[in-house]
Structures are given as C-alpha cells and as structure tokens.
Design a protein around this motif. Structure first.
Motif, PDB file in Angstrom:
ATOM      1  N   TRP A 298       6.395   8.968  19.954  1.00 49.11           N
ATOM      2  CA  TRP A 298       6.332   8.348  18.457  1.00 49.11           C
ATOM      3  C   TRP A 298       5.200   8.925  17.598  1.00 49.11           C
ATOM      4  CZ3 TRP A 298       9.090   5.899  15.162  1.00 49.11           C
ATOM      5  CH2 TRP A 298       8.446   5.031  14.302  1.00 49.11           C
TER       6      TRP A 298
ATOM      7  N   TRP B  98       6.914  -1.066  10.864  1.00 52.00           N
ATOM      8  CA  TRP B  98       7.042   0.178  10.550  1.00 52.00           C
ATOM      9  C   TRP B  98       6.587   1.315  11.872  1.00 52.00           C
ATOM     10  CZ3 TRP B  98       9.890  -0.182   6.738  1.00 52.00           C
ATOM     11  CH2 TRP B  98       9.443  -1.211   5.821  1.00 52.00           C
ATOM     12  N   HIS B  99       5.606   0.619  12.600  1.00 47.36           N
ATOM     13  CA  HIS B  99       5.482   1.558  13.748  1.00 47.36           C
ATOM     14  C   HIS B  99       5.912   0.539  15.157  1.00 47.36           C
ATOM     15  CE1 HIS B  99       2.534   4.481  12.411  1.00 47.36           C
ATOM     16  NE2 HIS B  99       2.327   3.561  11.419  1.00 47.36           N
TER      17      HIS B  99
ATOM     18  N   SER C 196      10.726   5.960   8.986  1.00 43.11           N
ATOM     19  CA  SER C 196      10.484   5.388  10.297  1.00 43.11           C
ATOM     20  C   SER C 196      11.546   4.446  10.851  1.00 43.11           C
ATOM     21  CB  SER C 196       8.974   4.988  10.208  1.00 43.11           C
ATOM     22  OG  SER C 196       9.278   3.774  10.111  1.00 43.11           O
TER      23      SER C 196
ATOM     24  N   VAL D 223       5.705  10.235  13.840  1.00 45.63           N
ATOM     25  CA  VAL D 223       4.905   9.927  12.910  1.00 45.63           C
ATOM     26  C   VAL D 223       4.262  10.943  12.185  1.00 45.63           C
ATOM     27  CG1 VAL D 223       2.906   8.516  12.313  1.00 45.63           C
ATOM     28  CG2 VAL D 223       4.677   7.620  13.895  1.00 45.63           C
TER      29      VAL D 223
END
Lengths: 386, 123, 560
Positions: free
Chosen positions: A339, A199-200, A368, A343
C-alpha cells in the motif's frame, strides 16, 4: 506571548491532558465491564455509583490497599521498574495528540514520538516477565514482546502511507507533515467523505488489526491469556503493580485509538462539517461550545474504537501463537508495504496532474478507490476459481 | 527555533516527567498503604501449586532472537522511510522513483527472508 | 478366528462353544474352565499365559479392552479382563478372562503390548490392589502418592495414618526429570535445552485438579506425563462399605456433570444382579433424565471449550441454557448437581404434574435456536476453525487400542454407542442417529458433541411423546417391588451406560450380603486420559490446551 499562556502551554496543558486521560481510563474499564456483560446477556456492575460508574474506583481502591508481595527470588530493581516502564511511555505518548484545541505539545515530530514510545513500552513487558523468576511469566513476557514488535512494523508502515498524503497537504497548506494536527487538518472536507479511512482503506485495516495486537488484546492476547500461561507476564505482580499493567493496557488502547482517530477518522472534525444541510448543526458560532464540540467529537470517536476493542475481545476466540505471528509478518507487513508503494505512485501521479480536471488530491482519491476495488475483484476472482 | 516551537518541546518534557512522577508515585503509595504480612508461601514463585524446581532464567527458544533481528532490520528501513515521507510533499517525481527503488530492495530482502523460512514458527 | 463367509446367525451358546474350541486348540494348556460373567462367557486363564491368550483374542477381533478389574478373594486375587470388539464383528461380542494369582505373589504378565488401554488399568490395579504386572513400561502408582504404603482395596488393608501421611506431606511434589530423557535437542547443529514445566494442579485450563508434567522445547511439547489422583476419594472402597441403596448418593459424585448416568449404572448393575424388572414408566423416566443430563453436560463442554480457546461469551450462553435443565432437575428431585434420583428398582419420585408440558416441551422448542447461535459464534468462526481443524488428529486404531469410548471415539469415525450395542432402558425402541466424525481432529470432537445434543433433543421428543400418551395409565408406577433390605444373590455382573464421556461401567461382585463385595467402576474419563500422554507429544503448547479441552474429562471421574 503572555505569562499565563506560556504557563498553560508549558505546564498546565500537559497536566490537563494527563488528567483527562487518567480519568477516561476508569471510564473505559467501566465500559468494558458493561459492554462485556451485555454481550454475555448479563447486566454488569450497577451497584457502585450510578450505573456502576464508580466500580473502577472501588477496584482501584481495593488494589491500592492490597498487600504488596514481592516474591523472594526476583531481580528487585528490574521487578520494581518494569510496571513503570510499561506505563510511562503510553502516558507520555498522549502529549502530542490533538484533542481539538487542547494539546500538550504540538511538536513537529508528532507521530514519531508516539512510535518511539510504543517501542519503549515493549521493554516494560519483557522485563516484567524476565524479572519475575517464573517460567510462565518469562514465556509470556517474551512472546508478548515478540508480538508487539512484529505488529509495530505493520503499524508504522500503515502510518507512513497516511503520512504521504498528509505531507502533500502540508506542502500546500503549511504545518508539519509528521504532526497529527496536520493529519486531521488534511481531512477537512465534506463530512466523513474526507476522512482517510475511505481513501486509505488498506492502511486502516492494517492499522486496526495491528493496534489490537499491539495492546495485547483479544484475539491476540495469548501471552497474557489465563487459560494458557496463567496470567502471563504479570503473574507475579500483585496490588498496585498489577493495576499499573492493567492501566497501562487501557492507556495504550486509548493512545492507539486516538492515533487512529486522528489519522483515519478526522480527529476532532465533525461528521456534519461541510455537508450543506447538516452544517447548520455546527455549533461553531457559540463560544463555549466552539471549544467543546471538537473535544466531544474526538472523544466520541475514541469511545467507538474502544468499543470496537471490547467487542472484538468478547466475541472472538484467541489466535494461536504461530498463527498470530504469521498474520503479522506474512499478511500485514506485505500488505502495508504494497500500500505504501501504491500510495507513492498515486500521490506522485496526483501531484503531477494537479489541476487537470481534478485536484491532485482528487486524483489520488479516485485512483486509490480504483486500486482497492481492483485488488478486491482480483481477490474474489482467485478465491472463486480455486 | 521559534519560541512557539521551543515551548512545545518543553511541554513535551513536562509531559514525560509528569508521567514518570505519577507512575512512580502510585506503587509507592500502595506499598505504604497495604498490609505487610510476608510468609514463605507468598514469597514463592507461582507454578500452579507446585514448588518450582528449575531456574526460570533458563532456555529461550532461538526463534525469538531471529524475530528480534528481523524486527531490527525492518524497523531501520521504516525509520529511513519516515523522513522521506515527511518531505514527500515538497519533492518532485524524483521522490517517487527513489522510494520505489528503496521499496523494491526492501521487498527483495523480505521475500528472501520468507523463502528462508524465518517467518515460520513451526519446526 | 474369523467368521466363515457364509456366517449365519448362530445361537449364543454355539458361538461360545466355537470360540472355546478354537481357543483350546490354539493355546491348549492355558485355558482352564469356561464360566460366565453376567451374560458374557468368561474363561479362566493360566496367569503366565495371559499375554499369549490376549494376543490371540486380539487377532480374533477383540480390539477393545473394556476393563481390568481385580477382586480380593481371600487367599487369592482374581484379575478379570473384559474384552469387546469395536472395529470387527465378533461373536460373542463381549467376553471375560479371569486369572487367579496367589495373594502373596500377585504377579502376572502385562497386556500393554496387546492393548494400550492396559497401561493405566494395570497401574491402577497395582496401586490399589497390589498386583504387579511384569513387563509394564511404567509400573508406578497412579492415584495415590508414590510414598503410600499398602494397597487400599485389599480386604486386610490397614494403614498407619500418622507416620505415612506425615511422610507424604513432607515430600514435596517435585518436578523431577521426566523418565528416560536427557533434556536436550538439536536444531541445525545447535544444541538447545528443554524446559521442564508444570501445568496444574492449579491451572484454569486443566479442568480440575490435573497435573501435567511437561518437557517443552520452545513451543513444542516433547513429553507429557499426566499426574492424577488429587481428587481420589476412594469410591471403590466406599462402595464396599455402603449398602446398595446407601451407595447411590456416592455415585452422584463421580462424574458430577452426569450424576443421573452414574446413578443409572449403579441401579442397573444391582437390578441385573437381582434379576429385577422395573416398570415401563421407570424406563422412560430414566431415559428422560439421562438425556437431559447429556444435553446439560455437552452444554458445559461447549462453554468451557470456548473459554479454553479464549472465547469468553459462549460460556455464559451455554450455562444459561443449562440453567433451564438444572431448574427442571431441581423440580424433580430437589438438587441441581447431585441428584440421588434413581433407586434400585425405580426412581425416587414421580414427575411433577404437567412436567412434560410445562417444562420439557418448551425447552425442546427453545434450544435449537440457541444452538444455531452457538454455531454462529463458535462453529463458523474462522479463528476457531483454524485452532481446531487439523489439530490433534487421532486415528481410529489408536483410539480403539487405548480403549477410548464416547464422543472421542466417534469423532475418529467409529460408530459405537452403548445405547445401540447393549441397549438399556428403552433405547432400542427409540430412533436416533449416532454422529460420527471424519478426521478425528479437535473440530470433529467438538462438532460430534454438538450433533449429539441435537440427537438427544430428538430422543427427548420421543420420550415426551411416550409420556403424553401414557401419562394416565402409568402414573405413580415409579418402582418395582423390591425387598426392604436389598441382598442380591452371590454372583457378579458388569453393566455399562453411555455417558457424555463414554462408557461408564460397573463391575459388581456380590456375596449375598447387604454390601457389595467388590465395586469396580469403569470410568470413561480415566481411560480417555490414558491416551493423552502419547498424543500430547510433539504438539504445540497452545494446541495442548485445545486438545485437552476436547477430551472433556471430569477429574472426579478420573480419580475415582
């Protein structure tokens, strides 16, 4: 709280954690030499001890018994302090890392402690180069410091991105947002699908690259490259002082791998957790194993990252200094910044629409993925058209 | 602070102290155990087999200073972001907008530095 | 002088006569007699006019100064210049110029203004023979220490060992300021100081005992002065002391990665001096070992170049593949590095039975896949490409002016290979391409050598086919009939072979005795390194390593 528990938590746990790490360092050194040999289609050390496992011990013993040469024109105090300054922060940083239930100090600042100490470690490197009174060492030390410092920014920003989702989790489930324990807890779910590296993804990529650059490993090892500046900032160090730099590098790698594991790979969480059929493999019912299994998973993941470090070092050539700095400042830093912004928006949006079809968390993950997919497609489009 | 928490801080201190002790003890032990045979050549600085002439603590490229300053600036911005990020979960939408403004200012600064060429290591 | 548009193939003597006429017309008092050096015409020139005549010939298309050789003729010293043409078509292709100067006043103008290659050639001539070149920009000794007295290649050379050597040992190698600099630079109104640094002679990347005196401005090199001579072993003097046959093992040690090629140039020169024809099988055997040696040498280059750039693994891979070749050589002549395999008139021993089928053929089948693997590891690697593409671009004219030969020259686009231009052995009967680069950057210098391995494999395939077809009929014919004591008639000859480093040449002067009278080696690594001081300027330090690696020099050959 009883006496023994207090003693454990105050004194023994830190000692155990440090000992654990100091014993894994020879393991990584052994792993490096064996994996390197295998990549080069050789065998590697296999004489000293079973499969050569005692080789690092033999090397350490040799280094201890070597003559401790201090060159004549060095700045004595700084020369002697530099290896210590290089080694201590990496070791102390491990205090806040949760190895399953084993953790030296579960303070509420968690990640910040590690980052602060990483910045201190830079001192060791640059002071070593400076104090050696040797042009090559000085050049190596300064370049190394500049490199570490540049990549620390990217790393910090990548951590902030993960921190955002962790703090959302902490708000609803308790725990300190900055603590790595909370970060791991926020990745509970259906096996690896709940881990943050999916997810990241941009933060993960930035973190991995920055971690390799932070520890001065290839392909970012120009400051200590033999071929360029003899041995870089630790040219003038012999015997155990050199061993301390060497150890410091591996401890630093361990620390960063451990942080990466906690932030992105679910820490001590089993990859089988939460998966219906495989959950039977969980040994959470057997008492002893219940304590050991998380440790096992944690160390397995850290080992895999160390393996990645070694793999990168022996496969890739070295990047040139200006290319290296350009990568840190012009690619990683803006990527991490963007990013973080993404987020922020997505996690905020998630919080707002929490409960609407998906949970806030779910919305964040969905969005995301879409954001990363969109960015990738745009990138391919531009690559294809140019 | 609860006793739990304060114990954690003590443990942190102990960990730091232990690291310091171990790191200091090792070279000390080594200097006791190793031989001691100083000679002129060994005490010289290494310069690929030639006796070095110029003082080593000499010129350093000015770009390193620029990098250090840039790091300082951006690191301070990152430091500001940390408490915000830690409290993000407990804040409302305001946090989002405020952060975007902050990041936008940061981005403007970053772009300006880029345009000025501070990131280039070429002449 | 240029060719007339309706140029027909002239007979050699007609072309020489034409050149002779035009030279005498242009420089009437400077050209003395016309003789020959081997197959090439040689004009004796008045020493004071050498620069003028040289410039004239340069204009006429002789853009390559192959060699500057000096011969001690007793009362006089003779300087021989060999000129060749790379980028132009001239007829005759190669010619020689001679100048004769008195022994006590051995001086003549420099040719540095005409060919940059003259720089190091003349320094060496001064160092070893004591000929001074007026107008030379940097008239220092090159191989011997500055404190050396005397000129060793002179026939009457004696030295007082004790005092002179002690003097040299006492004078430490000092890092004196590089000539003509003041060590400061300006950046945006800020004055910064430069850093004077030594790289070498002990340094992992300088490929042997090479010392580079650098002046750095931050990341950039402002000046680079290569200091060579640490491995000088007096091969040219030793060549005069050994007989023609005894000198062969010495040749192994020049460029020790290409010992067969060194053997070859020596034997070829003596055979040319004796006008000796070798049997057919000898030609093909020699080609076999020369090409195998070329592959081995290029494998070393690939491995060490990857190592220079930080990739540790290809080194192990290429050295493992090279082991196969070394095993073959060990079977052949008992040695892995210094073979002493070729002889005057032939080779030392015949190939073992089934050598081709059991050893060479399997190797030819095995290597292409390994090269593909190296391609993946290095050639296609993004980091490698970024460190080599566009780095260290050398224009073709610069290379030719500095006398570069071999893969360095071909990478800059000049398709010159001695095996094509002056074929030896049976190369004219074989098919092979000459790989040429486009840009002359480090990547091209690397990829040209990889391509040359493939061409060598192609050549080896044809060589094996010849052996397979002619094994029974020619087995055992490993040598021509040579007299017991080899005494070539008085005369001189110059031959060259194509080694992995460039054109290796030998200027052999015989006086009818058992030993050579003068044994001048044209060493490609020596000439190639002459370029380095200039091209290193304004490069980054990290690029310096990348560029030095592509020169692929062997210090044994540089220092001679």
């Amino acid at each position: 709280m009883g006496f023994w528990e207090g003693l454990w938590r105050m004194a023994l746990a830190p000692l155990v954690v440090l000992m654990v790490v100091l014993t894994t360092v020879p393991l990584w050194i052994w792993l490096e030499r064996r994996v390197c040999a295998r990549i080069q289609q050789r065998i590697g050390p296999n004489r000293v001890g079973v499969m050569g496992l005692l080789q690092p011990m033999a090397d350490a013993a040799k280094l201890i018994f070597k003559e401790d040469i201090t060159p004549a024109h060095v700045d004595r105090v700084v020369y002697l302090l530099a290896p210590i300054i290089a080694l201590v922060p990496s070791m102390a940083a491990l205090a806040v890392i949760p190895f399953g239930d084993l953790q030296a100090a579960d303070v509420n600042i968690g990640v910040l402690w590690i980052l602060a100490l990483s910045s201190l470690a830079v001192y060791g490197v640059v002071l070593a180069g400076w104090a050696s009174n040797n042009k090559w060492s000085m050049m190596g030390g300064i370049r190394s410091a500049a490199q570490m410092v540049s990549y620390e920014l990217g790393m910090s920003l990548a951590i902030i991105a993960v921190l955002l989702t962790t703090s959302v989790y902490a708000a609803s489930h308790g725990g300190h947002a900055l603590s790595l324990r909370t970060a791991v807890n926020s990745q509970q779910g259906v096996g690896p699908l709940a881990w943050n590296f999916i997810w990241h993804l941009p933060a993960f990529v930035v973190f991995i690259i920055a971690a390799v650059a932070e520890s001065n490993r290839a392909p970012f090892d120009l400051p200590e490259a033999e071929q360029e500046l003899v041995a870089g900032f630790h040219t003038e160090y012999s015997s155990f002082r050199f061993a301390m730099f060497y150890m410091g590098e591996y401890v630093h790698m361990t620390t960063l791998s451990a942080v990466c594991t906690c932030l992105f790979f679910g820490g001590w969480l089993s990859p089988f957790a939460g998966i219906p059929l495989l959950a039977r493999l969980n040994v959470s019912t057997v008492p002893v194993l219940m304590y050991l299994a998380p440790l096992f998973w944690f160390f397995l993941k850290v080992t895999l990252f160390i393996f990645l470090y070694i793999w990168l070092r022996w496969t890739l050539p070295r990047m040139r200094w200006d290319q290296l700095m350009a990568l840190g400042w012009v690619v990683l830093l803006p990527a991490a910044l963007v990013w973080v912004a993404v987020v922020t928006v997505l996690a905020g949006a998630g919080k707002v629409v929490d409960g609407f079809v998906f949970s806030g968390d779910g919305w964040f993950r969905l969005l995301s993925l879409l954001a990363v997919a969109a960015a990738y497609l745009i990138y391919r489009r531009r690559r294809g058209s140019s | 602070m609860e006793p739990n928490e304060s114990i954690a801080w003590v443990a942190l201190g102990v960990a730091g102290a232990l690291a310091l002790i171990i790191a200091s003890a090792l070279p000390f032990i080594s200097s006791l155990l190793g031989p001691r045979r100083p000679s002129d050549v060994k005490l010289q600085s290494y310069e690929c087999g030639i006796t070095p002439e110029q003082e080593a603590m000499g010129p350093v490229s000015v770009r390193f200073g620029v990098t250090a300053m840039l790091f300082l600036l951006f690191d301070i911005e990152v430091v500001f972001l940390y408490p915000w990020a830690a409290a993000f979960g407990r804040m409302g939408l305001f946090a989002v907008f405020e952060a975007l403004v902050f990041l936008a200012i940061l981005a403007v600064g970053y772009l300006w530095v880029w345009k000025r060429g501070a990131f280039e290591w070429d002449k | 002088m240029s060719e007339t548009p309706t140029e027909q193939v002239q007979s050699p003597s007609a072309a020489v006569a034409q050149l002779d006429a035009s030279l005498r017309a242009a420089c009437p008092d400077d050209v003395l007699e016309l003789s020959s050096l081997g197959d090439s015409p040689a004009w004796t020139i008045v020493p004071a006019a050498i620069a003028r005549v040289g410039a004239r010939l340069r204009q006429a298309g002789y853009d390559h100064l192959e060699l500057v050789s000096t011969v001690d003729r007793g009362e006089q010293i003779e300087i021989v210049y060999l000129l060749d043409s790379m980028l132009h078509r001239t007829d005759p292709r190669r010619l020689a110029l001679r100048c004769v100067v008195p022994r006590e006043a051995a001086s003549l103008p420099t040719l540095c203004g005409v060919w940059r290659a003259a720089d190091w050639f003349e320094r060496e001539a001064f160092d070893l023979m004591g000929v001074t070149f007026t107008g030379h920009p940097d008239p220092r000794r090159i191989l011997l220490p500055d404190q050396w007295q005397g000129h060793p290649l002179r026939k009457d050379y004696e030295y007082d060992s004790d005092t002179m050597v002690q003097e040299i040992l006492d004078a430490e190698l000092n890092n004196d300021d590089l000539a003509g600099t003041d060590g400061h630079a300006e950046h945006d109104g800020m004055v910064t100081e430069d850093l004077a640094v030594n790289m070498g002679p002990q340094h992992p990347s300088t490929h042997g005992v090479l010392r580079l005196r650098l002046r750095l401005d931050g990341e950039y090199v402002r000046e680079c002065d290569p200091d060579i001579g640490f491995l000088h072993r007096a091969f040219e003097k030793l060549g005069e002391l050994k007989t023609f046959t005894n000198g062969i093992p010495l040749t192994d040690r020049w460029d020790y990665l290409n010992a067969m090629g060194n053997n070859m140039v020596h034997c070829q020169a003596v055979e040319a001096a004796m006008s000796l024809e070798v049997p057919e099988r000898v030609h093909w055997t020699r080609m076999l070992v020369l090409e195998l040696n070329r592959v081995a040498s290029h494998l070393v280059f690939i491995g060490t170049y990857g190592l220079d750039l930080g990739a540790g693994t290809p080194f192990l891979f290429t050295f493992r593949d090279r082991e196969r070749i070394l095993d073959m050589f060990e079977l052949l002549c008992g040695a892995r590095l210094t073979y002493n395999y070729l002889r005057i008139g032939g080779v030392a021993a015949d190939l073992p039975r089934n050598f081709i089928a059991d050893r060479v053929r399997p190797f030819l089948a095995y290597l292409p896949d390994r090269l593909a693997e190296i391609d993946q590891l290095l050639t296609g690697n993004q980091i490698f490409l970024e460190r080599t593409k566009g780095v260290g671009i050398w224009p073709a004219e610069l290379c030719v002016s500095y006398g570069l030969t071999g893969p360095l020259l071909r990478a800059s686009g000049v398709a010159r290979d001695v095996r094509r231009v002056y074929p030896y052995a049976r190369y004219d009967q074989c098919e092979f391409d000459i790989p040429v680069g486009e840009n002359g950057d480090c990547y091209d210098r690397y990829i040209v050598r990889v391509a040359e391995i493939r061409q060598s494999l192609r050549l080896l395939d044809q060589i094996c086919a010849w052996f397979e077809a002619n094994e029974e009929t020619t087995r055992g014919q490993i040598s021509a009939k040579v007299p017991r004591v080899i005494k070539p008639p008085a005369g001189e000859v110059y031959t060259c072979v194509e080694t992995p480093r460039g054109e290796l040449g030998l200027h052999l002067v015989c006086d009818g005795g058992e030993n050579p009278y003068r044994y001048k080696i044209r060493r490609p690594s020596f000439v190639n390194l002459g370029l380095f001081g200039e091209v290193a300027r304004d490069q980054k330090v990290a690029d310096l390593i990348a560029i030095l690696g592509t020169t692929d020099i062997v210090m044994g050959e540089v220092d001679g």
